[in-house]
Write an enzyme that holds these catalytic residues in place. Sequence first.
Site, PDB file in Angstrom:
ATOM      1  N   MET A 293     -22.453  29.190  18.970  1.00  0.00           N
ATOM      2  CA  MET A 293     -21.947  30.275  19.906  1.00  0.00           C
ATOM      3  C   MET A 293     -21.640  29.305  21.120  1.00  0.00           C
ATOM      4  O   MET A 293     -21.153  29.750  22.257  1.00  0.00           O
ATOM      5  CB  MET A 293     -22.852  31.371  20.534  1.00  0.00           C
ATOM      6  CG  MET A 293     -23.268  32.511  19.512  1.00  0.00           C
ATOM      7  SD  MET A 293     -21.502  33.270  19.119  1.00  0.00           S
ATOM      8  CE  MET A 293     -21.357  34.052  20.703  1.00  0.00           C
TER       9      MET A 293
ATOM     10  N   CYS B 183     -29.810   0.775  12.871  1.00  0.00           N
ATOM     11  CA  CYS B 183     -29.749  -0.447  13.623  1.00  0.00           C
ATOM     12  C   CYS B 183     -29.073  -1.540  13.018  1.00  0.00           C
ATOM     13  O   CYS B 183     -29.638  -2.649  13.562  1.00  0.00           O
ATOM     14  CB  CYS B 183     -31.391  -0.646  13.773  1.00  0.00           C
ATOM     15  SG  CYS B 183     -32.134  -0.992  12.252  1.00  0.00           S
TER      16      CYS B 183
ATOM     17  N   PHE C  46     -29.433  20.476  15.410  1.00  0.00           N
ATOM     18  CA  PHE C  46     -29.286  21.281  14.148  1.00  0.00           C
ATOM     19  C   PHE C  46     -30.393  22.329  14.238  1.00  0.00           C
ATOM     20  O   PHE C  46     -30.897  22.741  13.468  1.00  0.00           O
ATOM     21  CB  PHE C  46     -29.596  20.512  12.735  1.00  0.00           C
ATOM     22  CG  PHE C  46     -28.749  19.177  12.874  1.00  0.00           C
ATOM     23  CD1 PHE C  46     -27.398  19.310  12.794  1.00  0.00           C
ATOM     24  CD2 PHE C  46     -29.396  17.856  12.762  1.00  0.00           C
ATOM     25  CE1 PHE C  46     -26.703  18.137  12.612  1.00  0.00           C
ATOM     26  CE2 PHE C  46     -28.682  16.907  12.789  1.00  0.00           C
ATOM     27  CZ  PHE C  46     -27.294  16.721  12.875  1.00  0.00           C
TER      28      PHE C  46
ATOM     29  N   LEU D 249     -17.629  27.748  14.216  1.00  0.00           N
ATOM     30  CA  LEU D 249     -17.720  27.321  12.835  1.00  0.00           C
ATOM     31  C   LEU D 249     -18.933  26.376  12.616  1.00  0.00           C
ATOM     32  O   LEU D 249     -19.224  25.655  11.376  1.00  0.00           O
ATOM     33  CB  LEU D 249     -16.614  26.228  12.588  1.00  0.00           C
ATOM     34  CG  LEU D 249     -15.239  26.890  12.345  1.00  0.00           C
ATOM     35  CD1 LEU D 249     -13.871  26.106  12.306  1.00  0.00           C
ATOM     36  CD2 LEU D 249     -15.188  27.998  11.248  1.00  0.00           C
TER      37      LEU D 249
ATOM     38  N   CYS E 268     -32.084   3.822   7.305  1.00  0.00           N
ATOM     39  CA  CYS E 268     -31.219   4.658   7.675  1.00  0.00           C
ATOM     40  C   CYS E 268     -29.945   3.860   8.074  1.00  0.00           C
ATOM     41  O   CYS E 268     -28.948   4.277   8.323  1.00  0.00           O
ATOM     42  CB  CYS E 268     -31.704   5.663   8.715  1.00  0.00           C
ATOM     43  SG  CYS E 268     -31.753   4.663  10.295  1.00  0.00           S
TER      44      CYS E 268
ATOM     45  N   ALA F 229     -31.503  -0.255  -2.955  1.00  0.00           N
ATOM     46  CA  ALA F 229     -31.508  -0.013  -1.363  1.00  0.00           C
ATOM     47  C   ALA F 229     -30.130   0.071  -1.018  1.00  0.00           C
ATOM     48  O   ALA F 229     -29.002   0.639  -1.678  1.00  0.00           O
ATOM     49  CB  ALA F 229     -32.194  -0.934  -0.805  1.00  0.00           C
TER      50      ALA F 229
ATOM     51  N   GLU G 253     -22.364  26.663  12.010  1.00  0.00           N
ATOM     52  CA  GLU G 253     -23.207  26.879  10.954  1.00  0.00           C
ATOM     53  C   GLU G 253     -22.778  27.305   9.655  1.00  0.00           C
ATOM     54  O   GLU G 253     -23.599  26.966   8.606  1.00  0.00           O
ATOM     55  CB  GLU G 253     -24.305  27.994  11.577  1.00  0.00           C
ATOM     56  CG  GLU G 253     -25.043  27.680  12.861  1.00  0.00           C
ATOM     57  CD  GLU G 253     -25.608  28.799  13.001  1.00  0.00           C
ATOM     58  OE1 GLU G 253     -25.317  29.873  13.513  1.00  0.00           O
ATOM     59  OE2 GLU G 253     -27.048  28.505  13.237  1.00  0.00           O
TER      60      GLU G 253
ATOM     61  N   GLN H 201     -17.309  19.568  11.789  1.00  0.00           N
ATOM     62  CA  GLN H 201     -18.302  20.687  11.453  1.00  0.00           C
ATOM     63  C   GLN H 201     -18.574  21.131  10.254  1.00  0.00           C
ATOM     64  O   GLN H 201     -19.467  21.233   9.478  1.00  0.00           O
ATOM     65  CB  GLN H 201     -18.186  21.630  12.664  1.00  0.00           C
ATOM     66  CG  GLN H 201     -18.604  21.362  14.097  1.00  0.00           C
ATOM     67  CD  GLN H 201     -19.991  20.610  14.261  1.00  0.00           C
ATOM     68  OE1 GLN H 201     -20.969  21.556  13.918  1.00  0.00           O
ATOM     69  NE2 GLN H 201     -20.211  19.550  14.638  1.00  0.00           N
TER      70      GLN H 201
HETATM   71  C1  LIG Z   1     -35.372   0.239   2.669  1.00  0.00           C
HETATM   72  C2  LIG Z   1     -35.858  -0.335   1.585  1.00  0.00           C
HETATM   73  C3  LIG Z   1     -35.630   0.227   0.076  1.00  0.00           C
HETATM   74  C4  LIG Z   1     -35.634  -0.464  -0.986  1.00  0.00           C
HETATM   75  N1  LIG Z   1     -35.324  -0.147  -1.880  1.00  0.00           N
HETATM   76  C5  LIG Z   1     -35.404  -0.691  -3.264  1.00  0.00           C
HETATM   77  C6  LIG Z   1     -35.046  -0.290  -4.385  1.00  0.00           C
HETATM   78  O1  LIG Z   1     -34.265   0.742  -4.432  1.00  0.00           O
HETATM   79  N2  LIG Z   1     -35.386  -0.719  -5.579  1.00  0.00           N
HETATM   80  C7  LIG Z   1     -36.166  -1.833  -5.710  1.00  0.00           C
HETATM   81  O2  LIG Z   1     -36.666  -2.512  -6.505  1.00  0.00           O
HETATM   82  N3  LIG Z   1     -36.786  -2.421  -4.586  1.00  0.00           N
HETATM   83  C8  LIG Z   1     -36.542  -1.843  -3.198  1.00  0.00           C
HETATM   84  N4  LIG Z   1     -36.911  -2.116  -2.192  1.00  0.00           N
HETATM   85  C9  LIG Z   1     -38.184  -3.307  -2.214  1.00  0.00           C
HETATM   86  C10 LIG Z   1     -37.400  -4.647  -2.190  1.00  0.00           C
HETATM   87  O3  LIG Z   1     -36.565  -5.156  -3.242  1.00  0.00           O
HETATM   88  C11 LIG Z   1     -38.460  -5.874  -1.738  1.00  0.00           C
HETATM   89  O4  LIG Z   1     -39.023  -5.412  -0.580  1.00  0.00           O
HETATM   90  C12 LIG Z   1     -37.899  -7.234  -1.581  1.00  0.00           C
HETATM   91  O5  LIG Z   1     -37.333  -7.641  -2.649  1.00  0.00           O
HETATM   92  C13 LIG Z   1     -38.955  -8.124  -1.155  1.00  0.00           C
HETATM   93  O6  LIG Z   1     -38.242  -9.442  -0.697  1.00  0.00           O
HETATM   94  P1  LIG Z   1     -38.249 -10.009   0.598  1.00  0.00           P
HETATM   95  O7  LIG Z   1     -37.851 -11.413   0.493  1.00  0.00           O
HETATM   96  O8  LIG Z   1     -37.885  -9.069   1.637  1.00  0.00           O
HETATM   97  O9  LIG Z   1     -39.929 -10.219   0.494  1.00  0.00           O
HETATM   98  P2  LIG Z   1     -40.835 -10.502   1.749  1.00  0.00           P
HETATM   99  O10 LIG Z   1     -41.353  -9.064   2.448  1.00  0.00           O
HETATM  100  O11 LIG Z   1     -40.363 -11.564   2.731  1.00  0.00           O
HETATM  101  O12 LIG Z   1     -42.173 -11.072   1.003  1.00  0.00           O
HETATM  102  C14 LIG Z   1     -42.841 -10.241   0.131  1.00  0.00           C
HETATM  103  C15 LIG Z   1     -43.930 -10.824  -0.510  1.00  0.00           C
HETATM  104  O13 LIG Z   1     -43.653 -12.011  -1.366  1.00  0.00           O
HETATM  105  C16 LIG Z   1     -44.112 -13.474  -1.084  1.00  0.00           C
HETATM  106  N5  LIG Z   1     -43.086 -14.386  -1.220  1.00  0.00           N
HETATM  107  C17 LIG Z   1     -41.865 -14.127  -0.817  1.00  0.00           C
HETATM  108  N6  LIG Z   1     -41.070 -15.361  -1.166  1.00  0.00           N
HETATM  109  C18 LIG Z   1     -41.930 -15.913  -2.040  1.00  0.00           C
HETATM  110  C19 LIG Z   1     -41.738 -17.260  -2.690  1.00  0.00           C
HETATM  111  N7  LIG Z   1     -40.686 -17.750  -2.984  1.00  0.00           N
HETATM  112  N8  LIG Z   1     -43.050 -17.854  -3.107  1.00  0.00           N
HETATM  113  C20 LIG Z   1     -44.184 -17.179  -2.949  1.00  0.00           C
HETATM  114  N9  LIG Z   1     -44.228 -16.055  -2.567  1.00  0.00           N
HETATM  115  C21 LIG Z   1     -43.144 -15.374  -1.956  1.00  0.00           C
HETATM  116  C22 LIG Z   1     -44.639 -13.061   0.486  1.00  0.00           C
HETATM  117  O14 LIG Z   1     -45.551 -13.896   0.556  1.00  0.00           O
HETATM  118  C23 LIG Z   1     -45.031 -11.632   0.363  1.00  0.00           C
HETATM  119  O15 LIG Z   1     -46.235 -11.541   0.168  1.00  0.00           O
HETATM  120  C24 LIG Z   1     -36.638  -1.820  -0.736  1.00  0.00           C
HETATM  121  C25 LIG Z   1     -37.266  -2.123   0.595  1.00  0.00           C
HETATM  122  C26 LIG Z   1     -36.734  -1.615   1.413  1.00  0.00           C
HETATM  123  C27 LIG Z   1     -37.311  -1.992   2.863  1.00  0.00           C
HETATM  124  S1  FES Z   2     -32.980   1.125   9.438  1.00  0.00           S
HETATM  125 FE1  FES Z   2     -33.598   2.840  10.502  1.00  0.00          FE
HETATM  126  S2  FES Z   2     -33.988   2.231  12.411  1.00  0.00           S
HETATM  127 FE2  FES Z   2     -33.839   0.260  11.353  1.00  0.00          FE
END
Ligand SMILES: Cc1cc2nc3c(=O)[nH]c(=O)nc-3n(C[C@H](O)[C@H](O)[C@H](O)COP(=O)(O)OP(=O)(O)OC[C@H]3O[C@@H](n4cnc5c(N)ncnc54)[C@H](O)[C@@H]3O)c2cc1C
Ligand code: FES
Length: 1354
Positions: free
Chosen positions: A1086, A40, A803, A1265, A37, A345, A1267, A1201
């Site tokens: 209201m 934060c 809401f 206005l 969202c 994302a 709703e 609104q």
């Molecule tokens: C709100 C939200 C929306 C998202 N929307 C999408 C979307 O629309 N499309 C999509 O494709 N993805 C989406 N994602 C997923 C996102 O792409 C993956 O969560 C992200 O790419 C993971 O990367 P990270 O660096 O955060 O991994 P981390 O969470 O830090 O690690 C993930 C895993 O990978 C391992 N790891 C990390 N780096 C290495 C490395 N260099 N070597 C070995 N192991 C490693 C870790 O040990 C762990 O197990 C979304 C995620 C969120 C939270």
């Molecule tokens: S993105 Fe929703 S509370 Fe952090």
Amino acid sequence: MQKVELSEQETLVPSTQGNVLLVIKGPEPYSCGEGGCGSCTVMVSRYNPKNKKIRHYPVTACLVPICSLYGAAVTTVEGVGSIKTRIHPVQERLAKCHGTQCGFCSPGMVMSIYTLLRNHPEPTPDQITKALGGNLCRCTGYRLIVESGKTFCEESTACQMKGSGKCCMDQEEKSFVNREEKVSFCCICILFCFVEICTKLYNEDEFQPFDPSQEPIFPPELIRMAEDPNKRRLTFQGKRTTWITSVTLSDLLELKVNFPQAPLVMGNTEVGPRIKFEDEFYPVFITPLGLPELYFVDSTDNGVTIGAGYSLAQLNDALGSIVSEQPKEKTKTYRALLKHLRTLAGPQIRNMATLGGHVVSRPNYSDLNPILAAGNAIINLISKDGERQIALDSKFLERAPEANLKSEEIVLSVSIPHSTKWHFVSGMRLAQCQENAFAIVNAGMSVKFEDGTDTIKDLQMFYGSVGPTVVSASQTCKQLIGRQWDDQMLSDACRLVLDEIYIPPAAEGGMVEYRRTLIISLLFKFYLKVRRGLNKMDPQKFPDIPEKFMSALEDFPIETPQGIQMFQCVDPRQPPQDPVGHPVMHQSAIKHATGEAVYIDDMPPIAQELFLAPVTSTRAHAKIISIDVSEALALPGVVDVITAEDVPGDNNPQEEILYAQNEVICVGQIICTVAADTHAHAKEAAKQVKITYEDIEPRIITIEQALEHNSFLTAERKIEQGNVEQAFKHVDQIIEGEVHVEGQEHFYMETQTILAIPKEEDKEMVLHLGMQYPTHVQDFVATALNVPRSRIACHMRRAGGAFGGKASKPALLGAITAVAANKTGRPIRFILERGDDMLITAGRHPLLGKYKIGFMNNGVIKSADVEYYVNGGCTPDESELVVDIIVLKSENTYYIPNFRCRGRACKTNLPSNTAFRGFGFPQSTVVVEAYITAVASQCNLSPEEIREINMYKRISKTAYKDMFNPEPLRRCWKECLEKSSFYARKQAAEEFNKKNYWKKKGLSVIPMKFTVGIPYTYLNQAAALVHIYLDGSVLVIHGGCEFGQGLYTKMVQVASRELNIPSSYIHPYETSTVTVPNAVFTAASMGTDTNGKAVQNACQILMARLQPIIRKNPKGKWEDWVSIEKAFQESISLSTTGYFKGYQTNMDWEKEEGHAFPYYLYGVSCSEVEVDCLTGAHKLLRTDIFIDAAFSINPALDIGQVEGGFIQGMGLYTTEELKYSPEGVLYSRGTNDYKIPAVAEIPEEFYVTFVRSQNPIAIYSSKGLGEASMFLGSSVFFAIQDAVTAARRERGLTTSFTLNSPATPELIRMNCMDQFTEMGLRSTSWVLHSSRGDGGYSIRNIVNNIVITRCGAR
Ligand SMILES: Cc1cc2nc3c(=O)[nH]c(=O)nc-3n(C[C@H](O)[C@H](O)[C@H](O)COP(=O)(O)OP(=O)(O)OC[C@H]3O[C@@H](n4cnc5c(N)ncnc54)[C@H](O)[C@@H]3O)c2cc1C
Ligand code: FES
Ligand code: FES
């Protein structure tokens, strides 16, 4: 080695007001807690010692482990600016441009724009829109937020169309909202339709200039730390977990050997949610700190290698520069990746998530891995044993054991080869929303041809979201090698791929037929793209695709929204200090933007405070056999478990249930709560409560099941006029049909939060909570505790959105909390996490409408018999009122001489549905417009012709015999058709549709007759309390609640006018049962009407008392009159209550007549969409709203609104889809599964005009206005239906079809039937089960479900 002691699992946790509390024990709830969202959002800045540059990027604090921030500077909204010091231009402009309502999202919005400005001090409008892609707002509808950001753009001018590349000054009279024709007016007042019209909601001249050089510098000590050559491994030791940050690659590899199971935390966007939501536990975490080996781009002649530590945002930048440098033929894979990186994302997640993390975690929905695989990417691994390479191919993605990483290995980088001349690579995806939504299906495909031919040498197809992993259609590809790239190959490929990629009927995610259809629709898109590419390379040899198919190639772009709002100017004779009618900023706007507005969870901890966590039923209808709390009680920090036995008073007030006793009647019903010293402990213990059940039959989930079992919450309501049966005998045609309108989650950004404080004496209890109906909370709490209401004090200053969701539910939750506080004798804080809030509190009633309509061939409707059934859930809540309102408002704007409407609330085993903006009107009126559309189709007339023919035209009586004058409706209708150039655009859309087979445009114009208020006089009353202090300052209190609509602001405006003093003298005080008793709910549009009259009454009483003094000294000042020497000395009371008895409304249900509502409000909205028939995606191109605002007390708040309501309505009718299992389990419990509109969904062009009318009975002749505009969002729904109709007509299908709401991509695609849907469907008559495959029922759509009877000649 440095060691730091920390408590476990600490994340960067923002308080609800945006403060980042750097050290919080355990996971805390916040708006979503899953990165979805953006509320934060904070800015993280890091120094790179290699290139000596500082990188500023936005992150969602809820997913940032605090240990990962070593060496980083974190800027929170308070760090940007504060009322106490100096507010920042970003904060000021968000507030002054009216970009905040409830303010809960505002700190996140500020931080997203601020971070952008740190990197791009003069951003483009496109960058602003992009920057806000990960921030949700449930109130404003985004346009005004974007507007505030656009004030920083280079091309910014005083014109509110700035950034659009156009200027209102260029436009000519009349067709002000027409793109083609040039039009009228500017940001100054002009004469328009006999009323002076303004378009300027804020004054840019008031903005402080933005000087980027004045921003705080990056802390020098962090630069020194980063450059320190002797960096050492850092260990953070928690009670249960250890976090180790390594500073060299060899150290990292050593750690991987020592802790093979430890995750390597990079962005934490995959590990974090796993820990939070899937209860995974890791004793050790490892993370590298800026190792240069993981952060690099290496470009060679053959391709590019990118370090695994690069965030997806950095990957985007790196690929962007390669694409700009390299010839196009080499960059096909990179361009495909860039396309998906734009919508994957939001910017925060793209800045956190890393390439390595993405590749290794291999999510089944991955947007990048299918393309990387299709582009033959290689993963470069390293361990203590050395380096090796593995292919990022089907084995790796499908998790074949032999292709896995070894536990001691890490990904160093990913190499992506350049594409070549005869090699095509593409990525395609479809999601519920354009941006920030997981793909429903995505794909990466590549084909290599024998040089100079279209003979397939190599083919690769990878699909995401069709199984537990990304899957490859390798068998299909193999079989097609050697084939020509032609239609026969495509046909075989579709058949083969559907055979190979099997989605079982019970597959997670459901939508099986749709996903099968998408698999081949995306393949078809790829086929077309490649054919087009071949043609461009050799037009002689390879024929181009048909012109009509061209539009299938491109996805919809995300444009920066623009628009104009037109409202009445203030009478120039009005005294300058009188704020009524001016677009005054929300009274808390600056505090919203600086994060200083206090919500319940921002209230500091109280001594001895406990946290509450609920234990909810997992069965829809069952006997409770046993509740075992022993394990829960044994856990650390747990103080008590509270059950129905602990309720000293009534556990079943007004047929509702506080704690379930003996039996549960829905999944999500609260059985008991656990009180503990921290939220984490309470939550953990709640999981350990063991409940055994015995299912009870029947379990009723759907409306149909309720009808089958005769299960109702309320008696039938009916309104009837004329002789319906008789009239059916004399019509040309009769149609019968059914329409489903699904429910809606409130998704207020601040979840339900309660703080209950028991007092030492006299059984008093104080509650702080966000609510719409303080009296109701007081009632339930007093009843539950068995004390007089006088002992219960309920307080609130503001709520982060409501809401309708905070009308009745806070009473239940407040009583549950109060019982816990009473039992433990300690203050209790009860904050619902997003998932629990969605599960427990339910939302808008799903509705089934059944209609039978008799009409003449010329379109005149003679007779209608309509039945409405709503799914009320398991207890009455507000269902009776919802049904009343549905039935009373059910004719919308149409006169049907013989009309019968019946409504009833079904009792089911779902959580109890409740009030939601519009109280059933937005659902039921879709049924009305659906039968209007069906009649049009039968008469071969357009829906707008049928609307026009049957619309009320003169002073008339409603079906319940209430007199009204539809003149403003006629004006709105006429002006909307004219000013939106409806007919010209409709013609243009038809032309477009003729030329484009796979994309269709649609328009609709929807009229609305809305009645404001409630059909019970006593629910329209209000009271106020106004004090004048001896220094002249004034305190205004009333019974209305503030949740973003600007009620407090308007009350200050009223008091200012009545007391004839500047607004600055007036302070609005919190709402409380102590100051204003027995207040009715703030709902039904209201709030301003009733509280305004009460405040006005109080002020007039005070002014009357002051008259003798004023008469003596008429030229004196306010301070003189009220000062100690004057009024006080003369013993004049300077405090009074004000009262408004309520509008006189009545409804006699026996006679079926009455004056049910105080007044009428009209509006018309016109929307234009474009639909992608191959995927079901749609784009909202433009919306024009004309709404009868009478005289707006505050046009800025009212426009907010209207726009916010419209977007919320649009969400109801398009993207917001609640999914349940057949057992009644709600699946959609967060931002990932439930999609409220984001900035990319709002109209590219958005025009709102306030049409002037009179409303003498309301304060200052205004209208409520809040709703009404919700229903106007249905113009998007009907525009989609229009576009789908065009597609169906062209395909030779019947145009008499029903589109159920919401019109999701799934429904749109499956209604645009073609050869691909035929192949995707297992049978031609289909029922869509759109929830997870085990067959939920959120959507039911039976194609051609309108039954038509031709009655023959009369
Ligand atoms: C709100 C939200 C929306 C998202 N929307 C999408 C979307 O629309 N499309 C999509 O494709 N993805 C989406 N994602 C997923 C996102 O792409 C993956 O969560 C992200 O790419 C993971 O990367 P990270 O660096 O955060 O991994 P981390 O969470 O830090 O690690 C993930 C895993 O990978 C391992 N790891 C990390 N780096 C290495 C490395 N260099 N070597 C070995 N192991 C490693 C870790 O040990 C762990 O197990 C979304 C995620 C969120 C939270
Ligand atoms: S993105 Fe929703 S509370 Fe952090
Ligand atoms: S102002 Fe954005 S969520 Fe309320």
